[in-house]
Structure formats: C-alpha cells, structure tokens
Design an enzyme around this catalytic site. Structure first.
Site, PDB file in Angstrom:
ATOM      1  N   PHE A 255       0.840  -1.194   0.000  1.00 43.51           N
ATOM      2  CA  PHE A 255       0.000   0.000   0.000  1.00 43.51           C
ATOM      3  C   PHE A 255       0.884   1.256   0.000  1.00 43.51           C
ATOM      4  CE2 PHE A 255      -2.901   3.063   1.957  1.00 43.51           C
ATOM      5  CZ  PHE A 255      -4.094   2.786   1.301  1.00 43.51           C
TER       6      PHE A 255
ATOM      7  N   ASP B 275       1.660  -5.658   8.115  1.00 38.91           N
ATOM      8  CA  ASP B 275       0.517  -4.765   7.991  1.00 38.91           C
ATOM      9  C   ASP B 275      -0.740  -5.637   7.951  1.00 38.91           C
ATOM     10  OD1 ASP B 275      -1.621  -3.274   6.801  1.00 38.91           O
ATOM     11  OD2 ASP B 275      -0.159  -1.751   6.224  1.00 38.91           O
TER      12      ASP B 275
ATOM     13  N   TYR C 142     -10.848   0.398  10.703  1.00 35.56           N
ATOM     14  CA  TYR C 142     -12.080   0.879  10.043  1.00 35.56           C
ATOM     15  C   TYR C 142     -12.461   0.022   8.843  1.00 35.56           C
ATOM     16  CZ  TYR C 142      -8.487   3.293   7.263  1.00 35.56           C
ATOM     17  OH  TYR C 142      -7.379   3.583   6.526  1.00 35.56           O
ATOM     18  N   LYS C 143     -11.648  -0.972   8.508  1.00 44.61           N
ATOM     19  CA  LYS C 143     -11.991  -1.832   7.378  1.00 44.61           C
ATOM     20  C   LYS C 143     -12.843  -2.986   7.907  1.00 44.61           C
ATOM     21  CE  LYS C 143      -8.188  -0.087   4.686  1.00 44.61           C
ATOM     22  NZ  LYS C 143      -6.792  -0.163   4.286  1.00 44.61           N
TER      23      LYS C 143
ATOM     24  N   ARG D 212     -12.804  -3.732  -6.935  1.00 41.06           N
ATOM     25  CA  ARG D 212     -12.656  -4.650  -5.798  1.00 41.06           C
ATOM     26  C   ARG D 212     -14.029  -5.026  -5.262  1.00 41.06           C
ATOM     27  NH1 ARG D 212      -8.283  -2.479  -1.555  1.00 41.06           N
ATOM     28  NH2 ARG D 212      -9.852  -0.843  -1.402  1.00 41.06           N
TER      29      ARG D 212
END
Ligand SMILES: *Cc1c(COP(=O)(O)O)cnc(C)c1O
Length: 428
Positions: free
Chosen positions: A149, A226, A251-252, A402
């Site tokens: 990322f 990560d 928050y995912k 996605r």
C-alpha cells in the site's frame, strides 16, 4: 485469469446459501443503510454495527458530557478501583487487548489502539530499524515489496532517508503478492526490518506469513506485518507465528468507523528494550504522565507506543464491532468469507468471455484473502454508475474493481444482486 463456463448460479442458489448460513443473523445487526442494494467494500470501510448511533449519543451525554474530565481518571492517584468503561487513560491497552483477542491471536498486553495506521507504521518501523542498527550497524536495509500500500512504501522511504538506510524492493506481480522465495532472496546480513502486508490490498493475496517470518528471523532481521486487510477477515495467530510487530486499520473489516484509530502489536519479548523505542515521545507514553516531570522515560510494556491523548471517541464504535466479532468468531467469519468469494468467482466465471472481465486475485483458498479484484477497462466509468444504483464496490487504478464482501454484513443474495448490476453496466 478466468475459468470459462460453469452453470451460472441463480438467485435461488444465493437465497439457499443465505438460508444455510450460520452467521446469517448478523447481517441484520448493522445500522440501516438508505438505498443500499449491495455493499462490496467491507475491506475499505466496514458498516456501523447496530447500536453505534445510540452508543455515540450515550457516550456524548454520559462519560463525556457528564463524566467530563473525571472520565480520564486512572485511579492511580486515589488508589480507587476504576471502571474500564470510563477509565479513558487505559483504553489504548484495554481496546488493544479486545482487538488482540478478536482478531490478532495475541495474548493480552501486546497491543494498543492509537493514532492512524500511517503514524503507527512510522513509529514501529523506526523503532525496529533503530534497534537493529544499534545492535548491528551493518543492518541498514528495509525490505519491502513494490505493491505494498502506498502509505507503507512512503513511510519506509521517509525512514530510510531520515536514518541513512536503504530500501530493498521485492518486485511483485500485482495480481498475486509477495512470495516466500522472493523474500529468501532479498534478506541477508544487511537486513534490518522487513515490512509486508499480510493480505495484499490490491489482489487480496495472503502472504505465507509464518514461513516468511521465519526466513526473515533466520537472516537476523525483524518483521513488521501490515494487518489492514487481514484483521477481522483472515485469522491471525501473531504469537504462534512469531510476529515481531504488526500495525493495521480498525475501520476496514473491524468496522470502527472512518478514521478509527489503528492497532499496533509488539511482541512482549521486544518490550522494555532501551534501544527499541518508538520515536514520538509524548506525555501519554511516559511513565506517570500526570507527574509532568522533566525528561522522557517510556512507560513499561506496550503503553510506550502511545504518544498523545488517546482518540477515545473513535474507539466507541470499534468496541461494539469487536464485541460482535468476538461473539461470531474469526474462524466462522473466515469460512463465510471464502464461501462468499467462491460464490462471486462462480458468478464471474459463468460470464461470457466476450464480456472481457478478468479475475486478478488468487483462486486457492490458502492464498485468497477477503476480497477479489476484477479487471475491465470500462470499470473506471461504470463504478460511479454502480454507486448511483446503490451497488458499492471500489475502484483501484488502472482498471480494478474490488469486491470485498464483509462476512458479518453481506448476504449471498446481496452479492448476487450486486454482481448482476456489475454485469449489466458492462453490457448496457
Ligand atoms: C487502508 C490501508 C492503510 C491506510 O492507512 P491510514 O493511515 O489508515 O490511512 C495502510 N496500509 C494498508 C495496507 C491499507 O490497506
């Protein structure tokens, strides 16, 4: 790569899967969403669990509005017993342990919730890198992959520049991810720290984390994982796998809400080492912060990862979501996640080859994370039209759509309806 043919799954098939789903009841346990047909972005922003709005209101009027600064009281000065709910000072560790238990496979006392993912990546990567250089000045390399990322890459670039270190890049295929052989080749006597994503944000590739951790350790390196796309989606056994450190979003798949503070894990064997200190020395990570003394002295244990005032308000929705995940169980969540992406792949595989949709995600269960990426040159135009229809995937440049179903909130029929809309947009 696509596998043509197969009988197209019907909407009745989707309904049957929902009827047999042991986690089906949880889908109703989220705040209602207006005009939502299909949410495919649990991997980017999880939905609020039911009761979040009320919990925020209650918190505003209660611990914040009425408790006021008394809610910060750690009770240390008075010696009185305190209530975990209102003892905000301890929330970074208390909520950290909740994340550790529900999602990280980590024993208590090794995880905090604080800051953003980016800031925690900086703190931990620098702490580990500085420690390595301090014990062996020849260890000047940070090993990372080209498809991690952006924020992970930028943070590493900044640390390398700041500390006179260098980056060793592992070149990976964006449709898969970092492979064990590549890490074996990249690490050696110059390795200070390796930084990889457990699940790749683009393809959803699950790294062979246990073996990669071992290879990095055998070379004398430390490793920072990560967990943004794995926490809450793919089971993690941080302690068993010998992880040194991990940082990830809340928050995912952890449904903590936009900008929810992130989690950081540091294995207890790396606590309280004078050469291993995170660089943002703030009062909240100090021993006895309210004595307001001269000079910084880190708090014992994982608390030393905290810098400033903990983001309490941002942890209120997260705690509700963690309670739901703890109850459902990460293994059951993973089982449904695989069923959901299997079903999505069956649907996409049944589309005619002329449609031109390619799957850019691993097919094997062992390597497939919680989302799949589809590729088509026209997705860049169609995703906004899908959003207008209440079908919400996300778009990743240059041509990736996605599809990230969240096992606790996404139903099979929702997945079926949403993918039907994706197809319609390409045909129509
Ligand atoms: C989402 C994500 C981030 C986000 O970092 P923030 O500081 O929360 O913006 C970082 N790394 C990975 C791998 C991600 O998927």
């Amino acid at each position: 790569m696509r596998q043509d043919g197969g009988i197209p799954p019907s909407r009745e098939d989707a309904l049957a899967l929902d009827a047999a789903d042991p986690l089906a009841e949880y889908a109703a346990g989220f705040e209602p969403a207006k005009d939502l047909l299909a949410y495919f972005d649990g991997n980017s922003l999880g939905r609020p669990v039911a009761g979040t709005a009320q919990a925020l209101a209650d918190f505003t009027l209660g611990p914040w509005g009425s408790g006021l600064i008394r809610s910060w009281d750690s009770g240390q000065d008075s010696g009185r017993e305190t209530d975990e709910e209102t003892d905000w000072m301890r929330w970074p560790e208390v909520v950290g342990d909740e994340v550790a238990s529900a999602a990280l496979g980590a024993a208590p006392g090794q995880t905090v919730v604080a800051d953003s993912t980016t800031v925690l990546l900086y703190k931990l990567l620098r702490a580990l890198a500085d420690h390595q250089v301090a014990i062996d000045p020849a260890r000047t390399e940070i090993v990372l992959d080209t498809d991690n990322f952006p924020t992970d890459r930028y943070v590493a670039e900044g640390i390398a520049a700041e500390r006179g270190m260098s980056l060793r890049w592992v070149q990976v295929d964006p449709a898969t991810g970092v492979r064990l052989e590549q890490v074996e080749e990249a690490v050696g006597p110059a390795t200070a720290v390796a930084l990889f994503s457990h699940v790749a944000y683009r393809s959803g590739w699950i790294a062979d984390t246990e073996a990669i951790t071992r290879v990095v350790h055998d070379a004398g390196g430390l490793i920072l994982w990560d967990t943004c796309h794995s926490a809450g989606s793919v089971p993690i056994r941080a302690d068993d796998w010998g992880w040194d450190a991990a940082v990830g979003c809340d928050y995912k798949y952890l449904n903590g809400g936009p900008g929810a503070p992130a989690h950081a894990y540091l294995a207890s064997r790396l606590h309280d080492i004078p050469t291993l200190e995170q660089p943002i020395q703030g009062w909240m990570g100090r021993r006895d912060p309210f004595l307001m003394e001269q000079g910084y002295a880190p708090a014992a244990g994982v608390r030393s990862l905290v810098s400033g005032t903990p983001p309490i308000l941002g942890m209120v929705p997260l705690r509700l979501a963690l309670a739901m995940l703890e109850e459902a169980g990460i293994e059951a969540v993973r089982a449904k996640s695989l069923q959901l992406t299997d079903f999505a792949l069956r649907i996409v595989d049944s589309w005619p080859a002329e449609l031109g949709v390619a799957v850019a995600s691993p097919r094997e269960h062992a390597r497939r994370g919680g989302h799949i990426t589809l590729r088509h040159p026209r997705f860049i135009e169609s995703y906004r039209r899908l959003w207008e229809r209440g079908v919400i995937p996300d778009f990743r440049s240059p041509d990736g759509l996605r599809v990230g179903p969240a096992p606790l909130s996404t139903t099979f029929v929702e997945l079926w309806d949403g993918l039907a809309a994706v197809r319609e947009e390409l045909v129509g």
